[in-house]
Scaffold this active site. Structure first.
Site, PDB file in Angstrom:
ATOM      1  N   LEU A  12     -17.585 -55.072 -63.475  1.00 17.80           N
ATOM      2  CA  LEU A  12     -17.629 -54.486 -64.816  1.00 17.80           C
ATOM      3  C   LEU A  12     -17.351 -55.572 -65.869  1.00 17.80           C
ATOM      4  O   LEU A  12     -16.280 -56.178 -65.872  1.00 17.80           O
ATOM      5  CB  LEU A  12     -16.593 -53.363 -64.959  1.00 17.80           C
ATOM      6  CG  LEU A  12     -16.675 -52.243 -63.917  1.00 17.80           C
ATOM      7  CD1 LEU A  12     -15.776 -51.084 -64.326  1.00 17.80           C
ATOM      8  CD2 LEU A  12     -18.100 -51.763 -63.714  1.00 17.80           C
ATOM      9  N   ARG A  19      -8.474 -56.943 -77.313  1.00 14.59           N
ATOM     10  CA  ARG A  19      -7.170 -57.602 -77.490  1.00 14.59           C
ATOM     11  C   ARG A  19      -7.280 -59.124 -77.543  1.00 14.59           C
ATOM     12  O   ARG A  19      -6.321 -59.808 -77.861  1.00 14.59           O
ATOM     13  CB  ARG A  19      -6.221 -57.141 -76.361  1.00 14.59           C
ATOM     14  CG  ARG A  19      -5.768 -55.708 -76.526  1.00 14.59           C
ATOM     15  CD  ARG A  19      -5.150 -55.142 -75.250  1.00 14.59           C
ATOM     16  NE  ARG A  19      -6.166 -54.639 -74.327  1.00 14.59           N
ATOM     17  CZ  ARG A  19      -5.890 -54.121 -73.131  1.00 14.59           C
ATOM     18  NH1 ARG A  19      -4.650 -54.072 -72.695  1.00 14.59           N
ATOM     19  NH2 ARG A  19      -6.857 -53.679 -72.355  1.00 14.59           N
ATOM     20  N   ASP A 121     -12.374 -59.394 -65.632  1.00 13.14           N
ATOM     21  CA  ASP A 121     -11.280 -60.144 -66.265  1.00 13.14           C
ATOM     22  C   ASP A 121     -10.150 -60.492 -65.300  1.00 13.14           C
ATOM     23  O   ASP A 121      -9.003 -60.579 -65.691  1.00 13.14           O
ATOM     24  CB  ASP A 121     -10.742 -59.378 -67.495  1.00 13.14           C
ATOM     25  CG  ASP A 121     -10.091 -58.047 -67.134  1.00 13.14           C
ATOM     26  OD1 ASP A 121     -10.184 -57.630 -65.965  1.00 13.14           O
ATOM     27  OD2 ASP A 121      -9.483 -57.430 -68.030  1.00 13.14           O
ATOM     28  N   GLY A 158      -2.379 -49.395 -65.180  1.00 11.94           N
ATOM     29  CA  GLY A 158      -2.331 -48.020 -64.684  1.00 11.94           C
ATOM     30  C   GLY A 158      -1.275 -47.916 -63.584  1.00 11.94           C
ATOM     31  O   GLY A 158      -1.174 -48.789 -62.724  1.00 11.94           O
ATOM     32  N   ASN A 188      -2.036 -50.514 -60.676  1.00 16.16           N
ATOM     33  CA  ASN A 188      -3.411 -50.629 -60.209  1.00 16.16           C
ATOM     34  C   ASN A 188      -3.989 -51.991 -60.594  1.00 16.16           C
ATOM     35  O   ASN A 188      -4.010 -52.357 -61.761  1.00 16.16           O
ATOM     36  CB  ASN A 188      -4.224 -49.504 -60.874  1.00 16.16           C
ATOM     37  CG  ASN A 188      -5.705 -49.620 -60.636  1.00 16.16           C
ATOM     38  OD1 ASN A 188      -6.133 -50.143 -59.607  1.00 16.16           O
ATOM     39  ND2 ASN A 188      -6.488 -49.130 -61.589  1.00 16.16           N
ATOM     40  N   ARG A 350     -20.179 -92.868 -76.698  1.00 16.71           N
ATOM     41  CA  ARG A 350     -20.797 -91.612 -77.144  1.00 16.71           C
ATOM     42  C   ARG A 350     -21.988 -91.255 -76.242  1.00 16.71           C
ATOM     43  O   ARG A 350     -22.362 -92.031 -75.382  1.00 16.71           O
ATOM     44  CB  ARG A 350     -21.189 -91.753 -78.613  1.00 16.71           C
ATOM     45  CG  ARG A 350     -19.945 -91.800 -79.519  1.00 16.71           C
ATOM     46  CD  ARG A 350     -20.295 -92.147 -80.941  1.00 16.71           C
ATOM     47  NE  ARG A 350     -21.368 -91.304 -81.441  1.00 16.71           N
ATOM     48  CZ  ARG A 350     -22.136 -91.611 -82.492  1.00 16.71           C
ATOM     49  NH1 ARG A 350     -21.951 -92.758 -83.139  1.00 16.71           N
ATOM     50  NH2 ARG A 350     -23.086 -90.794 -82.889  1.00 16.71           N
TER      51      ARG A 350
HETATM   52  C1  UD1 Z   1      -7.847 -51.309 -66.162  1.00 18.68           C
HETATM   53  C2  UD1 Z   1      -7.469 -50.053 -65.377  1.00 18.68           C
HETATM   54  C3  UD1 Z   1      -5.974 -50.083 -65.120  1.00 18.68           C
HETATM   55  C4  UD1 Z   1      -5.620 -51.336 -64.351  1.00 18.68           C
HETATM   56  C5  UD1 Z   1      -6.115 -52.586 -65.071  1.00 18.68           C
HETATM   57  C6  UD1 Z   1      -5.988 -53.775 -64.153  1.00 18.68           C
HETATM   58  C7  UD1 Z   1      -9.016 -48.278 -66.042  1.00 18.68           C
HETATM   59  C8  UD1 Z   1      -9.200 -47.041 -66.845  1.00 18.68           C
HETATM   60  N1  UD1 Z   1      -7.831 -48.885 -66.125  1.00 18.68           N
HETATM   61  O1  UD1 Z   1      -7.204 -51.251 -67.426  1.00 18.68           O
HETATM   62  O2  UD1 Z   1      -5.577 -48.936 -64.351  1.00 18.68           O
HETATM   63  O3  UD1 Z   1      -4.208 -51.389 -64.162  1.00 18.68           O
HETATM   64  O4  UD1 Z   1      -7.504 -52.471 -65.425  1.00 18.68           O
HETATM   65  O5  UD1 Z   1      -6.332 -54.975 -64.796  1.00 18.68           O
HETATM   66  O6  UD1 Z   1      -9.913 -48.668 -65.337  1.00 18.68           O
HETATM   67  N2  UD1 Z   1     -15.380 -52.288 -68.958  1.00 18.68           N
HETATM   68  C9  UD1 Z   1     -16.711 -51.988 -69.003  1.00 18.68           C
HETATM   69  N3  UD1 Z   1     -17.106 -50.869 -69.667  1.00 18.68           N
HETATM   70  C10 UD1 Z   1     -16.230 -50.036 -70.272  1.00 18.68           C
HETATM   71  C11 UD1 Z   1     -14.870 -50.347 -70.217  1.00 18.68           C
HETATM   72  C12 UD1 Z   1     -14.459 -51.486 -69.550  1.00 18.68           C
HETATM   73  O7  UD1 Z   1     -17.539 -52.704 -68.473  1.00 18.68           O
HETATM   74  O8  UD1 Z   1     -16.695 -49.036 -70.844  1.00 18.68           O
HETATM   75  C13 UD1 Z   1     -14.958 -53.490 -68.256  1.00 18.68           C
HETATM   76  C14 UD1 Z   1     -14.296 -54.543 -69.133  1.00 18.68           C
HETATM   77  O9  UD1 Z   1     -15.244 -55.465 -69.622  1.00 18.68           O
HETATM   78  C15 UD1 Z   1     -13.289 -55.191 -68.193  1.00 18.68           C
HETATM   79  C16 UD1 Z   1     -12.979 -54.118 -67.187  1.00 18.68           C
HETATM   80  O10 UD1 Z   1     -13.985 -53.147 -67.302  1.00 18.68           O
HETATM   81  O11 UD1 Z   1     -13.832 -56.311 -67.539  1.00 18.68           O
HETATM   82  C17 UD1 Z   1     -11.615 -53.483 -67.370  1.00 18.68           C
HETATM   83  O12 UD1 Z   1     -11.479 -52.983 -68.675  1.00 18.68           O
HETATM   84  P1  UD1 Z   1     -10.145 -53.153 -69.509  1.00 18.68           P
HETATM   85  O13 UD1 Z   1     -10.346 -52.561 -70.821  1.00 18.68           O
HETATM   86  O14 UD1 Z   1      -9.678 -54.555 -69.437  1.00 18.68           O
HETATM   87  O15 UD1 Z   1      -9.162 -52.203 -68.657  1.00 18.68           O
HETATM   88  P2  UD1 Z   1      -7.572 -52.221 -68.675  1.00 18.68           P
HETATM   89  O16 UD1 Z   1      -7.084 -51.525 -69.886  1.00 18.68           O
HETATM   90  O17 UD1 Z   1      -7.093 -53.579 -68.417  1.00 18.68           O
HETATM   91 CA    CA Z   2      -8.086 -55.541 -68.112  1.00 12.65          CA
END
Ligand code: UD1
Ligand code: CA
Length: 478
Positions: A12, A19, A121, A158, A188, A350
C-alpha cells in the site's frame, strides 16, 4: 509450485503521508539515498512471490516510475521473478479500500495461496523476517496472520485486543480506543498474511464507522475471528517494523539503516574511522583495505576501489574511484577517477571528468567536463573546464582555461607532456601541442605547435635608479 504455496504481495503506497508535511509522497522519501518503498519491495521479493501489486494514488505516476526504475535496475532479466502490477486508488479512503483497489490485478490463479500485505512506510523490514513470518503462518495453517510488537510508546499504532484466553479478538485504531484499551502495549505492525481468496471477501465487507471515517484494513482481524477462522500473531522487534509517519521517525530509521551499512562495510574490510560522521548511501561499494576518514559522504551510485583513503571532509557523489587513490577535503561529482590518483586537499571535481591513473589534482583546483591523462599534474589554484589534457602534462599554479565567451563553451587541448607555466590564461578554443611550453603569465590566444615555447606577455622594462630619483622629487616638495 503447488497452488497452496503461492504468494502474492500487495504493497500500500497510495497515501500522502500528511504527517510528513510535504508535497512529496511519503514512500518516495529517501533513507540512505534510496526511496523507502524500494526497501519494502526488496523485502517482499525475498518471498519469491508470483505477483507484487503496488497500490498507488498520491503522486502515483512518480511512485510508479520510481518502482519501475528500481525493478529494471535490480533485476534486468525477467526470468523467474514476480509480475509487477500497479493499482490506482484515486481517493485514499483507507487501507481496506486500498487493498480492494488491487483486486483487479488478481487472476484466479493468484487467488490461490496466500497474500502478504505490506505498507510502503516500513523501510527497515527485512526479507528474513518475512520468511520467518510465512513459515510460521504455514506451520500454524492460519487463515490470517499478523505481525505485532510491544511498543515502548504505542502512540498512533493500532492496539491488539486479546480475549481472556489470550487469543486475538480484534485491532482497535488509536483514535477509536476506549480508556481501558489505552494501556495495551502490543500493537499492529501492519504486515499481514491472509489466504488470498478470503482477503478480498473480508476487506470488501469492512465499513467506515470509525473516528476517521476510513475503511480500516485492521477490521478484517475482528471479522475473521468472528467467522471462526484461524488467526495467528507473529511477534517481532519494534525496530524492524517501525512505520515512518513523520520526519522524526524518518531520521531515526535513517540512523539505523546507516549503522547497518557502515557495519557491513567494516566487516568487509573497510576502515570506518568515525561511524558518527560518515554517511554512505545504500548500494555504494567500497573495496577492501580502503579507509573512510571522518566527515565523509559517499552518495548515489559511487564505487570506491580497494586501498583508497577517502576523507577527511570529502563528498563523493555518483562517481567511481579506482585503486589506491586518495581524496581529502574535496568534492567529486559524477566523474571517473583512476588508480593511484591524489585529489585535494580542497579541490572540486565537477561532473563529467575522467581523471586517469597517477594524476595529481592539487590544492584548490576546480575541474569540469575534462579528461586529464595519466600522470599529469594540476597543482594549486587552477580552473580546468571543458579541456582535454594528455599524459604527463604539467599545469602550473593559477592556470585558467578561459572556456566561456559569454555565450558558448569552448575546449582547450593540452597534448602529452605540455608544460604550462604559472598564471597562464588559455583562451579557448586553443591547442597546446605535444611537449610545448607556455611561459608563465601568458595569455594564449592561438595554438602552440608541438615542442615550441609561447610567450604572450609584455617584455619586462626595468628603470634603474627610478626609486631614488622619485624620492628626490618628493623631498623637494614637487
Ligand atoms: C496503520 C494501521 C495501524 C498500524 C500501523 C503500523 C490501519 C487502519 N492502521 O496505521 O493499525 O499500527 O499502520 O505502521 O491500517 N494507504 C493507502 N491508501 C489509503 C490509506 C493508506 O495506500 O487509503 C497506505 C499509506 O500510503 C501507507 C500505508 O497505507 O503506506 C499505511 O497508512 P498510514 O496512514 O501510515 O497508517 P497508520 O496510521 O500508520
Ligand atoms: Ca504508517
Amino acid at each position: 509450485m503447488s497452488s497452496e504455496s503461492r504468494v502474492s504481495v500487495i504493497i500500500l503506497a497510495a497515501g500522502q503521508g500528511t504527517r510528513m508535511k510535504s508535497g512529496l509522497s511519503k514512500v518516495l522519501f529517501t533513507i540512505c539515498g534510496r526511496p523507502m518503498l524500494h526497501y519494502v519491495l526488496d523485502a517482499a521479493s525475498a518471498l519469491a512471490p508470483q505477483l507484487i501489486a503496488v497500490v498507488i494514488g498520491h503522486q502515483g505516476r512518480e511512485v510508479q516510475a520510481s518502482v519501475q526504475e528500481q525493478w529494471a535496475a535490480d533485476c534486468p532479466s525477467s526470468a523467474g521473478r514476480a509480475e509487477l502490477g500497479f493499482a490506482w486508488q484515486k481517493q485514499q479512503k483507507g487501507t481496506a479500500h486500498a487493498v480492494m483497489s488491487a483486486k483487479p490485478l488478481f487472476t484466479s490463479e493468484n487467488l490461490e495461496g496466500d497474500t502478504l500485505i505490506l505498507y510502503g512506510d516500513v523501510p527497515l523490514l527485512s526479507g528474513e523476517i518475512l520468511k520467518g513470518f510465512l513459515e510460521e503462518h504455514r506451520r500454524e495453517r492460519a487463515d490470517l496472520s499478523l505481525m505485532t510488537f510491544m511498543a515502548e510508546d504505542p502512540a498512533l499504532y493500532g492496539r491488539i485486543i486479546r480475549d481472556r484466553s489470550g487469543a486475538v479478538a480484534r485491532i482497535v485504531e488509536a483514535r477509536d480506543l476506549q480508556d481501558h484499551e489505552r494501556n495495551v502495549k502490543e500493537v499492529n505492525a501492519g504486515i499481514y498474511l491472509v489466504r488470498s481468496h478470503l482477503l478480498f471477501d473480508l476487506a470488501g465487507q469492512v465499513d467506515n464507522n470509525n473516528a476517521k471515517g476510513e475503511y480500516y484494513l485492521t477490521d478484517i482481524v475482528g471479522m475473521a475471528v468472528e467467522r471462526g477462522l484461524r488467526v495467528c500473531t507473529y511477534g517481532c522487534r519494534e525496530e524492524a517494523v517501525q512505520g515512518i509517519n513523520d520526519r522524526h521517525a524518518l531520521a531515526t530509521a535513517e540512523g539505523a539503516k546507516q549503522r547497518e551499512i557502515l557495519t557491513e562495510l567494516a566487516l568487509s574490510g573497510v576502515t570506518v574511522r568515525d561511524p558518527n560522521s560518515i554517511y554512505v548511501d545504500y548500494g555504494v561499494r567500497v573495496g577492501e583495505d580502503s579507509v573512510l576518514e571522518p566527515s565523509t559522504y559517499l552518495r548515489g551510485k559511487s564505487v570506491i576501489g580497494p586501498g583508497c583513503i577517502i576523507g577527511p571532509g570529502t563528498l563523493v557523489q555518483d562517481s567511481e574511484i579506482g585503486q589506491g587513490s586518495a581524496v581529502s577535503f574535496s568534492v567529486v561529482e559524477r566523474s571517473r577517477i583512476g588508480s593511484h590518483v591524489t585529489v585535494g586537499p580542497y579541490s572540486h571535481i565537477r561532473p563529467d571528468c575522467v581523471i586517469e591513473d597517477g594524476v595529481l589534482v592539487g590544492n584548490f583546483a576546480e575541474v569540469k567536463n575534462s579528461v586529464i591523462g595519466k600522470d599529469s599534474k594540476v597543482h594549486h589554484h587552477c580552473y580546468l573546464g571543458d579541456s582535454t589534457i594528455g599524459e604527463g602534462v604539467n599545469i602550473g599554479a593559477g592556470t585558467v582555461t578561459v572556456n566561456y565567451d559569454g555565450r558558448h563553451k569552448h575546449r582547450t587541448i593540452m597534448e602529452d607532456r605540455a608544460f604550462i607555466g604559472c598564471n597562464a590564461n588559455l583562451i579557448a578554443p586553443v591547442r597546446i601541442g605535444r611537449g610545448a611550453y607556455v611561459a608563465a603569465g601568458s595569455t594564449i590566444t592561438s595554438d602552440v605547435p608541438e615542442e615550441s615555447l609561447a610567450i604572450a606577455r609584455e617584455r619586462q622594462v626595468t628603470k634603474e635608479g627610478w626609486v631614488r630619483k622619485k624620492q628626490q622629487e618628493w623631498d623637494q616638495g614637487r
